[in-house]
Scaffold this active site. Structure first.
Site, PDB file in Angstrom:
ATOM      1  N   HIS A 201       1.007  -1.450   0.322  1.00  0.00           N
ATOM      2  CA  HIS A 201      -0.476  -0.711  -0.239  1.00  0.00           C
ATOM      3  C   HIS A 201       0.715   0.839   0.071  1.00  0.00           C
ATOM      4  CE1 HIS A 201      -3.603  -1.529   0.848  1.00  0.00           C
ATOM      5  NE2 HIS A 201      -3.873  -2.304   1.666  1.00  0.00           N
TER       6      HIS A 201
ATOM      7  N   CYS B 148       0.263   1.421  -5.995  1.00  0.00           N
ATOM      8  CA  CYS B 148      -0.229   3.189  -6.562  1.00  0.00           C
ATOM      9  C   CYS B 148      -0.174   4.229  -7.058  1.00  0.00           C
ATOM     10  CB  CYS B 148      -1.924   2.782  -5.659  1.00  0.00           C
ATOM     11  SG  CYS B 148      -2.912   1.583  -5.457  1.00  0.00           S
TER      12      CYS B 148
ATOM     13  N   ARG C 294       0.681   2.372 -11.757  1.00  0.00           N
ATOM     14  CA  ARG C 294       1.120   1.990 -11.061  1.00  0.00           C
ATOM     15  C   ARG C 294       2.524   2.451 -10.681  1.00  0.00           C
ATOM     16  NH1 ARG C 294      -3.138   0.097  -9.644  1.00  0.00           N
ATOM     17  NH2 ARG C 294      -3.640  -1.472  -8.494  1.00  0.00           N
TER      18      ARG C 294
END
Length: 261
Positions: free
Chosen positions: A165, A239, A248
Site C-alpha cells: 500500500h 498505486c 502503478r
C-alpha cells in the site's frame, strides 16, 4: 382598520418548515461527523494498527529463525544467484559457494498469506514482513508487503515481485518514489539475506501492466522501461498518484549479494 388574521394552518406550516430545516441541519452535521471519523479511521487508525501488527510479525519471525523453529517446505527449484564472493576469481572456497546455493535451496514454499521474509529498505527506514499473495484483507491491509504468486523467490533467477500500500494500512510503499539508483533493498529469510540494488524506476503505468512482474520484467504499456535479458530481479509496485489506485509506480532492482544465515 382591518386586523390581519393568522390561520392555524399557516402556523402549522411554518412549524413544519422549521422542524424540517432543523432536522436537515442535524442530518448534515451527523453526516459530516461520520465522514470525519471515516477519514480519521482510514488515514490514522489503520496506519497505527497495521504498523504495530507488522512490527510484531517481524519480531516473531526473528524469534522463529533464531530458535530454528521456522517452517520448512519442500524447497524451491530456482538456482541461487552468484554473489560477488562466489565468483570464480574471488578466491572463495567451494564450501562457501555450496552454503550459498544451499541457502536458496532451503527456502520453504510459503502458504497463502503466510509471512515468511522481512523487507528492509535503509533509505526509507522501512522494515516490514513479506507474505505470500497480494490479498488486501489477508496481506496488504495488515501492513505487510505481498509477494505476487507465481513470480520468483528471493535469490532465484527471475523476478521477485512485491506489492504494498502507498496510503493507509501501514502504507509501507508510500515513499518508494524517493528511491534512487544503487539504494539497497534487503530481503531476509530463514536461510539467507539477499541484497538488491535499485536500478530503474517506472513512474507510472497501467494497473493492468502485467509485464512489470514477468521473469524478465518489461512494461507492455511503455516498452522503453524494463529489461531484455534474464537476471536476478526484484520489483516493487504500488498505486500512484497518492490516494488513488488508477496507476502503478514500479521500482526495479538487481541482486548484488547473498549472505547465508
Amino acid at each position: 382598520m382591518r386586523v390581519p388574521v393568522v390561520q392555524h394552518t399557516t402556523r402549522r406550516q411554518r412549524a413544519r418548515r422549521r422542524r424540517a430545516l432543523w432536522t436537515g441541519g442535524e442530518l448534515l452535521v451527523t453526516a459530516g461527523l461520520v465522514l470525519l471519523l471515516l477519514v480519521v479511521h482510514q488515514l490514522w487508525w489503520t496506519n497505527r494498527e497495521a504498523r504495530r501488527g507488522a512490527e510484531r510479525k517481524v519480531e516473531a519471525l526473528e524469534r522463529e529463525w533464531g530458535e530454528g523453529t521456522g517452517g520448512q517446505g519442500d524447497g524451491d527449484s530456482g538456482t541461487a544467484a552468484p554473489s560477488a564472493s562466489a565468483q570464480p576469481n574471488s578466491g572463495t572456497g567451494t564450501g562457501t559457494r555450496t552454503r550459498q546455493q544451499t541457502a536458496t535451496a532451503r527456502q520453504p514454499r510459503p502458504d497463502w498469506s503466510q509471512a515468511y521474509a522481512v523487507l528492509t529498505i535503509p533509505r526509507l527506514g522501512l522494515r516490514v514482513p513479506v507474505a505470500e499473495g497480494v490479498s488486501k484483507q489477508d496481506v496488504l491491509n495488515k501492513g505487510y508487503v505481498g509477494h505476487y504468486r507465481g513470480t520468483g523467490q528471493p535469490g532465484q533467477v527471475g523476478n521477485f515481485a512485491l506489492a504494498g500500500h502507498r496510503n493507509t494500512h501501514g502504507e509501507p510503499f508510500r515513499y518508494i518514489n524517493r528511491l534512487r539508483a544503487k539504494d539497497l533493498v534487503e530481503i531476509e529469510t530463514e536461510s539467507a539475506t539477499y541484497t538488491y540494488a535499485v536500478d530503474r524506476t517506472l513512474p507510472q503505468t497501467s494497473a493492468r501492466d502485467s509485464g512489470v512482474v514477468r521473469p524478465i520484467p518489461r512494461s507492455i504499456v511503455k516498452p522503453g522501461y524494463g529489461y531484455s535479458e534474464p537476471g536476478y530481479y526484484i520489483t516493487l509496485t504500488t498505486c500512484t498518484p497518492e490516494y488513488t489506485s488508477r496507476y502503478r509506480l514500479v521500482v526495479w532492482g538487481k541482486l548484488v549479494s547473498m549472505r547465508p544465515r
